[in-house]
Motif scaffolding. Sequence first.
Motif, PDB file in Angstrom:
ATOM      1  N   SER A   1      -1.698   8.532  -2.855  1.00 55.56           N
ATOM      2  CA  SER A   1      -2.064   7.228  -3.424  1.00 55.56           C
ATOM      3  C   SER A   1      -3.348   6.666  -2.807  1.00 55.56           C
ATOM      4  CB  SER A   1      -0.932   6.222  -3.219  1.00 55.56           C
ATOM      5  OG  SER A   1      -0.773   5.912  -1.841  1.00 55.56           O
TER       6      SER A   1
ATOM      7  N   SER B   1      14.036  -0.703  -2.000  1.00 55.69           N
ATOM      8  CA  SER B   1      13.548  -1.055  -3.336  1.00 55.69           C
ATOM      9  C   SER B   1      14.095  -0.113  -4.403  1.00 55.69           C
ATOM     10  CB  SER B   1      12.020  -1.034  -3.357  1.00 55.69           C
ATOM     11  OG  SER B   1      11.520   0.235  -2.994  1.00 55.69           O
TER      12      SER B   1
ATOM     13  N   LYS C   1       5.862  -4.848   5.730  1.00 53.18           N
ATOM     14  CA  LYS C   1       6.533  -3.709   5.108  1.00 53.18           C
ATOM     15  C   LYS C   1       6.830  -4.018   3.650  1.00 53.18           C
ATOM     16  CE  LYS C   1       8.394  -0.973   8.848  1.00 53.18           C
ATOM     17  NZ  LYS C   1       9.570  -0.224   9.324  1.00 53.18           N
ATOM     18  N   TYR C   2       6.132  -3.294   2.795  1.00 50.46           N
ATOM     19  CA  TYR C   2       6.307  -3.467   1.346  1.00 50.46           C
ATOM     20  C   TYR C   2       6.981  -2.221   0.786  1.00 50.46           C
ATOM     21  CZ  TYR C   2       5.187  -3.818  -3.610  1.00 50.46           C
ATOM     22  OH  TYR C   2       5.269  -3.840  -4.980  1.00 50.46           O
ATOM     23  N   LYS C   3       8.248  -2.369   0.377  1.00 51.45           N
ATOM     24  CA  LYS C   3       9.021  -1.259  -0.175  1.00 51.45           C
ATOM     25  C   LYS C   3       9.012  -0.042   0.739  1.00 51.45           C
ATOM     26  CE  LYS C   3       8.575  -2.606  -5.020  1.00 51.45           C
ATOM     27  NZ  LYS C   3       8.195  -2.192  -6.382  1.00 51.45           N
TER      28      LYS C   3
ATOM     29  N   LEU D   1       6.757   0.815   2.855  1.00 52.52           N
ATOM     30  CA  LEU D   1       5.416   1.234   3.240  1.00 52.52           C
ATOM     31  C   LEU D   1       4.795   0.197   4.171  1.00 52.52           C
ATOM     32  CD1 LEU D   1       4.138   2.451  -0.243  1.00 52.52           C
ATOM     33  CD2 LEU D   1       5.043   3.847   1.616  1.00 52.52           C
TER      34      LEU D   1
ATOM     35  N   ASP E   1       9.216 -11.578  -0.621  1.00 50.36           N
ATOM     36  CA  ASP E   1       9.142 -11.114  -2.006  1.00 50.36           C
ATOM     37  C   ASP E   1      10.322 -11.714  -2.774  1.00 50.36           C
ATOM     38  OD1 ASP E   1       9.111  -9.759  -4.414  1.00 50.36           O
ATOM     39  OD2 ASP E   1       8.790  -7.790  -3.530  1.00 50.36           O
TER      40      ASP E   1
ATOM     41  N   ASN F   1      12.122  -7.809   1.500  1.00 51.52           N
ATOM     42  CA  ASN F   1      10.856  -7.117   1.256  1.00 51.52           C
ATOM     43  C   ASN F   1       9.734  -8.129   1.422  1.00 51.52           C
ATOM     44  OD1 ASN F   1       9.491  -4.635   0.386  1.00 51.52           O
ATOM     45  ND2 ASN F   1       8.883  -5.848  -1.390  1.00 51.52           N
TER      46      ASN F   1
ATOM     47  N   VAL G   1       5.443  -9.118   0.797  1.00 50.46           N
ATOM     48  CA  VAL G   1       4.205  -8.867   0.058  1.00 50.46           C
ATOM     49  C   VAL G   1       3.058  -9.553   0.808  1.00 50.46           C
ATOM     50  CG1 VAL G   1       5.249  -8.545  -2.213  1.00 50.46           C
ATOM     51  CG2 VAL G   1       4.705 -10.856  -1.432  1.00 50.46           C
TER      52      VAL G   1
ATOM     53  N   HIS H   1       0.037  -0.373  -2.779  1.00 42.82           N
ATOM     54  CA  HIS H   1       1.007  -1.168  -2.010  1.00 42.82           C
ATOM     55  C   HIS H   1       0.338  -2.233  -1.146  1.00 42.82           C
ATOM     56  CE1 HIS H   1      -0.081   2.040   0.850  1.00 42.82           C
ATOM     57  NE2 HIS H   1       0.309   1.230   1.816  1.00 42.82           N
ATOM     58  N   LYS H   2      -1.005  -2.185  -1.017  1.00 44.05           N
ATOM     59  CA  LYS H   2      -1.724  -3.150  -0.181  1.00 44.05           C
ATOM     60  C   LYS H   2      -2.278  -4.331  -0.986  1.00 44.05           C
ATOM     61  CE  LYS H   2      -3.085   0.618   2.907  1.00 44.05           C
ATOM     62  NZ  LYS H   2      -4.199   1.423   3.443  1.00 44.05           N
TER      63      LYS H   2
ATOM     64  N   ARG I   1      -0.070  -9.283  -3.551  1.00 46.53           N
ATOM     65  CA  ARG I   1       0.988  -9.778  -4.440  1.00 46.53           C
ATOM     66  C   ARG I   1       1.505 -11.147  -4.016  1.00 46.53           C
ATOM     67  NH1 ARG I   1       1.379  -4.265  -4.246  1.00 46.53           N
ATOM     68  NH2 ARG I   1       1.670  -3.188  -6.258  1.00 46.53           N
TER      69      ARG I   1
END
Length: 567
Positions: free
Chosen positions: A107, A304, A454-456, A458, A485, A491, A493, A525-526, A529
Motif C-alpha cells: 500500500s 475492524s 492505531k487505525y484498524k 495499522l 473513530d 479504533n 483516526v 490508513h494515514k 479521517r
Amino acid sequence: MAYLPWRDIELPEIDLVSLAFDSPYSWANDATILHVDAADETNYINKSQARTIIKRLAYVLRHRFNVGSGALYQDVVTCFASNQILLPTVFFGIIAAGGVYSAASSSLTPFELSRQLKTSKSNLIIASKDSLEVALKSAKECGIPLDSVLVLDSARHQRSLRDTVQPERNYLQATNELNWARPTDLDTLEKKPICLMFSSGTTGPPKGVMLSHKNIVAQSLTWQATLRDSLNTAKVAKTGKDPKNFKYGIVAHLPAAHVAGSQGYFMNGMMAGGATFWMTKFVLADFLHYTKKYRPTHMLSVPSIYLQIINSPDVTDHFHSLVHAQVGAAPMGPGLQKLGQEKIGCYLNQSYGLTETSASLTMTPWYHNDTTGGVGALLPNSRLRIVNDNLEDVVEGQEGEFLIKGPIVTQGYYNNPEATAATFTLDGWLRTGDIGLRRDGLFYIVDRKKELIKYKGLQIAPAELEAYLLSHESILDAAVIGVEDPKVERNEVPRAYIVRKGDKKSRLITEQEVKDYVKKNLAAHKQLRGGVVFVDNIPKSSSGKILRRELRDHAKNEKPQVRLSKL
C-alpha cells in the motif's frame, strides 16, 4: 519483580531455514501442502516443492545479484508484493542466500517506498505485478537499476521471478541450487538481522526492526508450544471441538508485510503442519466464501475485520470449522469480543505483541474463554515487568509501562543506534510504551504511553504526518493526534491541528486542501479521517515538545459543530 510464563521451553541453536525445512521441530512433512491459492485450490506448494524453489532462488540471488557473497546478512532485499503463495519462498530464499528480507507494504506510495529503500540501503526489489509501477518509480528515485526490480508471479500456476528489462528471463526456471547458509555461532544467530520489519516510531518515519534467527525461531517454537499445550489440555473439549481431529488451516487475509502476517503465514503453518490459503487482498465476501469452502481451524485477524463479520447479515455457518480465533494488532473491547465470539461460534481470544517482539508476546490459551478484554498470559521464555515513570515495579493490579526481555526481543533498529538506545533501559529491558496491568493471571492494556495512532491495527506516527504537513507552503505549524473513530470500537483516526501562515493565500487554505495534500503522497490508513482543525497556535512545553494531552482533552470536550480557534 518480573512476571514469568506458565513454563519455559528449550530453544535449539539453529538457523531459521533449517528449523523449517530440516529439523524435527516442524510438524509438516515433505508432502504437506503448505500454501494454496484461495482462488484456485489446484495451485499449491507443498514442503518439498518449497524447499526446491528456495534453493533455486538462493542460487540466483547469490550468483546473479551477489546477495550474501561478501558476508552473511548484510545485503538487504526489499519485498514489495501483495499476498501470494510464492511469498513465503521469497522470505526463506533471501535468508537462505545470506541476505536480509525487508518487508514493504504494497500500500506504500512511491514517496514512502523510496524512504524505506534508502533507510534499509536496499539495492534489489522483488515486486508483484500490482505493485510494479510504484516499485519502478521508487527504484528510479533511489538510483536502483531497472534490472534489479524483479516481478514475482504465482497466479494461474505460474512460478516466475522475471527481469523487468528482459521479461522473457524467468529466474525460477533455472535448475541450479544453493544450499542455504547454516550459521551455528551464537553471535550470528542472536545478533545478525535476517529480517527487517518496519514499525512506526513516535519520533519520525518508520524504523527497521531487526529480527534475527533466534528471534523468529523462538517466536515459532513458543507459538507451537502454546498450540500443543492447548490441544493436549482436556479443557479444550469445553469448546465443543475435538482436538484429536485437529488439522491446522488458516485463510491468509492480512498483509504479510506486517509481523503478524509474516509470522502467522510464513511460519505457523510450517510449525503446525497445515495449509495457509492465500487471498491477494481482503474482501469480506471473498473471505466468507473461502472460509466456508476451505474450513480453516484457526483464524487470526484484527478488530475492524471482526466488526465487519459481526455486522454482516451474510454470515451464517461460515466459521463453524474454527477451533480457535485470535485477535491482535489493536485492543478489542469486551463488548465487541463477546459479539464476535457469538457470531463465529468459538472462543475469540486476544493476544498482544509488537514488531519488536517478533509478533506475539502474550496469548490466551485456546481452551480459556476470556471476554474481559485481557490480552492473555505471557508466552514461554519471556519476562515482563510493569513499572512506573521511575522504572520501579508497581504492585500487582496497578497500572504501569510494560518492559520486556526474552529471546523474541529485537536487538534494535537498523542503522539507528539513537532510537535503539532510547527504546531499551540500561539493563536491557525493552520499553514497550504500552500502559497496562496484571489481574487474575492475565495482562490488560489500558493505554499507550507512545504517541502512535492505531487505525484498524495499522500504526500511524504523528511525527511522520506532522513532518509531511509542514512541507506544505501554507502551513506554519502542525500537530496530529488520534481521535475516537465513531464507526469502530477502540479504533483511532488521525486529526490534524493546523496553524496557517500569515499571508493572504495561506489564510485561505481549506480542510479539503490539507486532506488532498496528505492523500497525494501518504498511504490510505494515514489519511486525516478525524478532520482538520485550524488553530492560532499549537500547545507546547518550554522545550518545544507538543503537548498532545491538551489537544486530546480539547478533542474530547469539543462539540462536533465547533471548530477550535484558540488553545
